[in-house]
Design an enzyme around this catalytic site. Structure first.
Site, PDB file in Angstrom:
ATOM      1  CB  CYS A  12      -0.907   0.004   1.233  1.00 45.69           C
ATOM      2  SG  CYS A  12      -0.017   0.121   2.814  1.00 45.69           S
ATOM      3  CG  HIS A  74       2.734  -0.311  11.643  1.00 48.66           C
ATOM      4  ND1 HIS A  74       3.964  -0.633  11.125  1.00 48.66           N
ATOM      5  CD2 HIS A  74       1.900  -1.305  11.268  1.00 48.66           C
ATOM      6  CE1 HIS A  74       3.879  -1.778  10.461  1.00 48.66           C
ATOM      7  NE2 HIS A  74       2.641  -2.201  10.529  1.00 48.66           N
ATOM      8  CG  HIS A 128      -1.227  -4.118  14.518  1.00 51.67           C
ATOM      9  ND1 HIS A 128      -0.951  -2.884  13.993  1.00 51.67           N
ATOM     10  CD2 HIS A 128      -1.068  -4.996  13.493  1.00 51.67           C
ATOM     11  CE1 HIS A 128      -0.644  -3.004  12.715  1.00 51.67           C
ATOM     12  NE2 HIS A 128      -0.709  -4.282  12.388  1.00 51.67           N
ATOM     13  CD  GLU A 130      -3.530   1.404  12.132  1.00 50.06           C
ATOM     14  OE1 GLU A 130      -4.692   1.860  12.222  1.00 50.06           O
ATOM     15  OE2 GLU A 130      -3.158   0.697  11.176  1.00 50.06           O
ATOM     16  CG  ASN A 235      -3.534  -6.325   4.752  1.00 52.08           C
ATOM     17  OD1 ASN A 235      -2.710  -6.600   3.884  1.00 52.08           O
ATOM     18  ND2 ASN A 235      -4.742  -5.907   4.480  1.00 52.08           N
TER      19      ASN A 235
END
Length: 299
Positions: A12, A74, A128, A130, A235
């Site tokens: 991305c 992140h 995580h 993020e 993801n």
């Protein structure tokens, strides 16, 4: 056998930007520190390690002085920036713009919730990177929910503002949203909710969420799907599940060494796809390996 790489797979924008920044900042004869894996893909981490990128933990960050440290896509909580000031660290901030915008929204919503004794709930993966950055905007007070069972920690008699980790499943987010609405209405005797009671924010990155319908189509166009991803990628797990749902002959691999030739025996077409953390060069390598198997079988 026809081998096709999904043109919509691969990095991305945020990951591509972070890796480019790392490569631009890495000195010719030296090292650049990175706070956590720059991407959840061991093959790419190894490639960048060979160029001089060294992954460090938050504990190790506290002991660094007078050097450069890369912040990955992140994002990071406010305390990381405070440590950098105290230790004279130069931060190379490669936080994804989508994540930074979400951090600001969470901080603003937290301030508003403080006025009405409300709660911030984040649909995401506990631990995580993020999510750590997002909860940091609330001084660690936000509730992180991954499964419906995690909702037991929510006080449904108090206002709730809901956000999502940017890489989570859209379907999963709206399922959690619906469950919260139901529980809040029950706590209020069936009364309708206002935006002051419950405010749900679909903060999933559209570059990520759009890959679900794309992979739905792609997985049905091929006899076999090879989904290439690091096993630590949240993801990757979500997108592989999409492939598996629509093509039972879908296989999760980290690299070409994990391919079982038996998977390909009756296949006329093989589709190769991956997560937002999967480099295109790795998918191309997998494709090359499959083509070499086919050539050997023809001899």
């Amino acid at each position: 056998m026809k081998v096709t790489i999904d043109k919509n797979s691969g990095y991305c924008f945020g990951v591509e930007f972070a890796i480019q920044m790392a490569e631009d900042e890495m000195p010719q004869d030296g090292i650049l520190y990175c706070l956590g894996d720059i991407v959840h893909n061991d093959m790419e981490v190894k490639r960048l390690y060979d160029k001089g990128l060294r992954v460090i933990t938050r504990e190790e960050l506290q002991n660094l002085r007078d050097c450069k440290v890369l912040i990955r896509a992140h994002g990071e909580p406010p305390e990381t920036y405070q440590i950098a000031l105290e230790n004279n660290l130069e931060l190379i901030d490669a936080s994804c713009p989508v994540v930074l915008k979400l951090q600001n929204r969470v901080k603003h919503a937290y301030d508003k919730m403080q006025e009405v004794e409300g709660q911030i709930v984040i649909y995401g993966q506990k631990g995580h990177a993020e999510v750590i950055g997002l909860t940091g905007q609330t001084y660690g007070e936000a509730l992180v929910v991954t499964t419906p069972e995690d909702l037991e920690g929510v006080d449904f008699s108090r206002p709730v503002t809901l956000f999502s980790q940017t890489t989570k499943s859209t379907k999963g987010f709206y399922h959690i949203k619906e469950l919260i609405e139901q529980r809040m209405q029950e706590a209020r005797g069936g009364a309708a909710l206002t935006v002051l009671d419950f405010n749900a924010n679909d903060s999933i990155c559209r570059q990520v969420s759009n890959r679900e319908p794309q992979l739905t189509r792609f997985s049905q166009q091929h006899d076999v799907i090879l989904f290439v991803s690091g096993r630590k990628s949240s993801n990757g797990k979500a997108l592989y599940a999409v492939c598996k749902q629509f093509n039972e002959n879908s296989y999760f691999i980290e690299n070409e060494s994990e391919i079982d030739p038996a998977w390909l025996e009756k296949a006329e077409s093989v589709g190769i796809c991956g997560a937002t953390s999967t480099p295109m060069w790795l998918m191309e390598r997998v494709a090359g390996y499959i083509e070499s198997i086919c050539q050997q079988q023809e001899v």
